[in-house]
Design a protein around this motif. Structure first.
Motif, PDB file in Angstrom:
ATOM      1  N   ALA A 109       0.419  -1.168   0.053  1.00  0.00           N
ATOM      2  CA  ALA A 109      -0.064   0.017   0.114  1.00  0.00           C
ATOM      3  C   ALA A 109       0.907   1.355   0.326  1.00  0.00           C
ATOM      4  O   ALA A 109       0.880   2.468  -0.716  1.00  0.00           O
ATOM      5  CB  ALA A 109      -0.794   0.328   1.383  1.00  0.00           C
ATOM      6  N   CYS A 110       2.106   1.185   0.437  1.00  0.00           N
ATOM      7  CA  CYS A 110       2.287   2.430   1.113  1.00  0.00           C
ATOM      8  C   CYS A 110       3.598   3.102  -0.876  1.00  0.00           C
ATOM      9  O   CYS A 110       3.602   3.508  -1.047  1.00  0.00           O
ATOM     10  CB  CYS A 110       3.658   1.416   1.734  1.00  0.00           C
ATOM     11  N   ARG A 111       4.011   1.486  -1.313  1.00  0.00           N
ATOM     12  CA  ARG A 111       4.556   1.632  -2.476  1.00  0.00           C
ATOM     13  C   ARG A 111       3.556   2.419  -3.530  1.00  0.00           C
ATOM     14  O   ARG A 111       3.934   3.126  -4.682  1.00  0.00           O
ATOM     15  CB  ARG A 111       5.160   0.764  -2.971  1.00  0.00           C
ATOM     16  N   THR A 112       3.116   1.914  -3.096  1.00  0.00           N
ATOM     17  CA  THR A 112       1.091   2.009  -4.285  1.00  0.00           C
ATOM     18  C   THR A 112       1.051   3.744  -4.406  1.00  0.00           C
ATOM     19  O   THR A 112       0.896   4.203  -5.427  1.00  0.00           O
ATOM     20  CB  THR A 112       0.014   1.114  -4.170  1.00  0.00           C
ATOM     21  N   GLU A 113       0.825   3.284  -3.187  1.00  0.00           N
ATOM     22  CA  GLU A 113       0.465   5.356  -2.777  1.00  0.00           C
ATOM     23  C   GLU A 113       1.493   6.509  -3.035  1.00  0.00           C
ATOM     24  O   GLU A 113       0.916   6.919  -4.278  1.00  0.00           O
ATOM     25  CB  GLU A 113      -0.221   5.469  -1.388  1.00  0.00           C
ATOM     26  N   SER A 114       2.883   5.874  -3.177  1.00  0.00           N
ATOM     27  CA  SER A 114       3.902   6.846  -3.844  1.00  0.00           C
ATOM     28  C   SER A 114       4.188   7.104  -4.832  1.00  0.00           C
ATOM     29  O   SER A 114       4.260   7.616  -5.603  1.00  0.00           O
ATOM     30  CB  SER A 114       5.403   6.158  -2.751  1.00  0.00           C
ATOM     31  N   ARG A 115       3.607   5.412  -5.668  1.00  0.00           N
ATOM     32  CA  ARG A 115       3.893   5.845  -6.839  1.00  0.00           C
ATOM     33  C   ARG A 115       2.531   6.675  -7.808  1.00  0.00           C
ATOM     34  O   ARG A 115       2.918   6.992  -8.720  1.00  0.00           O
ATOM     35  CB  ARG A 115       3.699   4.358  -7.663  1.00  0.00           C
ATOM     36  N   ASN A 116       1.442   6.730  -7.466  1.00  0.00           N
ATOM     37  CA  ASN A 116       0.362   6.922  -8.122  1.00  0.00           C
ATOM     38  C   ASN A 116       0.377   8.753  -7.428  1.00  0.00           C
ATOM     39  O   ASN A 116       0.003   9.329  -7.898  1.00  0.00           O
ATOM     40  CB  ASN A 116      -0.748   6.796  -6.950  1.00  0.00           C
ATOM     41  N   ASN A 117       1.455   9.089  -6.066  1.00  0.00           N
ATOM     42  CA  ASN A 117       1.904  10.845  -5.591  1.00  0.00           C
ATOM     43  C   ASN A 117       2.905  10.539  -7.439  1.00  0.00           C
ATOM     44  O   ASN A 117       2.274  12.157  -7.735  1.00  0.00           O
ATOM     45  CB  ASN A 117       2.243  10.638  -5.245  1.00  0.00           C
ATOM     46  N   ALA A 118       3.706  10.115  -7.314  1.00  0.00           N
ATOM     47  CA  ALA A 118       4.491  10.255  -8.425  1.00  0.00           C
ATOM     48  C   ALA A 118       3.961  10.712  -9.341  1.00  0.00           C
ATOM     49  O   ALA A 118       4.265  11.423 -10.899  1.00  0.00           O
ATOM     50  CB  ALA A 118       5.915   9.944  -8.133  1.00  0.00           C
ATOM     51  N   PRO A 137       9.719   7.297 -14.009  1.00  0.00           N
ATOM     52  CA  PRO A 137      10.826   7.474 -13.868  1.00  0.00           C
ATOM     53  C   PRO A 137      10.963   8.414 -12.775  1.00  0.00           C
ATOM     54  O   PRO A 137      10.804   9.779 -12.512  1.00  0.00           O
ATOM     55  CB  PRO A 137      11.327   8.221 -15.199  1.00  0.00           C
ATOM     56  N   GLN A 138      12.651   8.644 -12.508  1.00  0.00           N
ATOM     57  CA  GLN A 138      12.328   8.887 -10.978  1.00  0.00           C
ATOM     58  C   GLN A 138      12.946  10.508 -11.101  1.00  0.00           C
ATOM     59  O   GLN A 138      12.607  11.768 -11.010  1.00  0.00           O
ATOM     60  CB  GLN A 138      13.411   8.906  -9.819  1.00  0.00           C
ATOM     61  N   ASP A 139      13.847  10.867 -12.497  1.00  0.00           N
ATOM     62  CA  ASP A 139      14.179  11.901 -13.432  1.00  0.00           C
ATOM     63  C   ASP A 139      12.432  13.664 -13.657  1.00  0.00           C
ATOM     64  O   ASP A 139      12.619  14.208 -12.877  1.00  0.00           O
ATOM     65  CB  ASP A 139      14.708  12.332 -14.208  1.00  0.00           C
ATOM     66  N   ALA A 165       8.905  17.373 -11.324  1.00  0.00           N
ATOM     67  CA  ALA A 165       7.647  18.259 -11.364  1.00  0.00           C
ATOM     68  C   ALA A 165       7.555  18.428 -10.386  1.00  0.00           C
ATOM     69  O   ALA A 165       6.446  19.437  -9.551  1.00  0.00           O
ATOM     70  CB  ALA A 165       6.699  16.362 -11.535  1.00  0.00           C
ATOM     71  N   LEU A 166       8.449  18.036  -9.216  1.00  0.00           N
ATOM     72  CA  LEU A 166       8.117  18.576  -7.535  1.00  0.00           C
ATOM     73  C   LEU A 166       9.081  19.851  -7.570  1.00  0.00           C
ATOM     74  O   LEU A 166       9.119  20.177  -6.654  1.00  0.00           O
ATOM     75  CB  LEU A 166       8.699  17.579  -6.730  1.00  0.00           C
ATOM     76  N   GLN A 167       9.739  19.845  -8.695  1.00  0.00           N
ATOM     77  CA  GLN A 167      10.253  21.684  -8.117  1.00  0.00           C
ATOM     78  C   GLN A 167       9.083  22.417  -9.108  1.00  0.00           C
ATOM     79  O   GLN A 167       8.244  22.247  -9.534  1.00  0.00           O
ATOM     80  CB  GLN A 167      11.088  21.742  -9.352  1.00  0.00           C
TER      81      GLN A 167
END
Length: 219
Positions: free
Chosen positions: A16-25, A44-46, A51-53
């Motif tokens: 659940a933790c990884r899924t929510e993090s991925r969806n937020n990304a 992709p992390q880059d 996007a978070l800037q």
């Protein structure tokens, strides 16, 4: 085989933790017009980092400031600058591991939308709001899955810890299981798959916990 299932146990516990993090990304990337990712597709992390800037042209904004004549325009300009400076300070703090609460981002959204209303600033205002929305998702995720010390703890693992303490379940299922609650969960899960009788001999309540799928109810 049991070593592999031990790692599967960690995957189950953190799903659940990884899924929510991925969806937020994925949301963050889409919010800047990036690619739309399918639910199981890796983001992709880059692309996430970009996007978070805060995407504002501060040079152009600073050049515009001295040309303003009306008091209202100047007030809105200053309010917008204050918001951008605050965001940049938060970004720098986050890079050092110091994170704001969700309420801080909500308040900044309210402030900037109330104080900055002219169409001149719409692109900048919308970007501050977008950035805050991305940070609100991150703050909610962090509140759910991080301890004050910064360690990971999922609802699945949190409930397991409560169960172990309440029922006084021994952690010596294996030597490795005694190192942490997360390793006890992973070891118990692996044994439950390949040798559920071993779990029952250790503690029937522990087997019942997995047999009844209680470990999945928290997520």
């Amino acid at each position: 085989m049991r070593d592999i299932l031990h790692e599967v146990g960690h995957v189950v516990e953190s799903a659940a933790c990884r899924t929510e993090s991925r969806n937020n990304a994925a949301w963050a990337v889409q919010s800047v017009g990036g690619q739309r990712y399918r639910p199981a597709e890796r983001v992709p992390q880059d692309a996430v980092t970009e996007a978070l800037q805060l995407r504002t042209d501060n040079t152009a904004l600073n050049e515009l400031g001295p040309t303003l004549t009306g008091a209202g325009a100047k007030a809105e300009y200053n309010a917008l600058l204050d918001a951008i400076v605050k965001v940049q300070g938060w970004i720098e703090a986050g890079e050092k591991g110091l994170y704001q609460q969700e309420s801080a981002f909500e308040q900044l959204k309210l402030d900037v939308t109330a104080k900055v209303t002219q169409t001149t600033w719409q692109t900048y205002r919308d970007e501050v709001v977008r950035w805050c929305d991305a940070q609100i998702l991150e703050a909610r995720w962090r509140a759910k899955y991080k301890t004050p010390q910064g360690n990971d703890i999922t609802p699945c693992l949190r409930n397991f810890v409560v169960f172990v303490k309440k029922e006084n379940v021994r952690q010596d299922l294996t030597p490795y299981a005694q190192t942490s609650a997360g390793e006890l969960f992973a070891e118990a899960y692996a044994f439950w798959i390949v040798d559920p009788g071993a779990v029952e001999r250790h503690d029937k309540r522990l087997r019942d916990y997995f047999d009844d799928f209680q470990y999945r109810r928290a997520d």
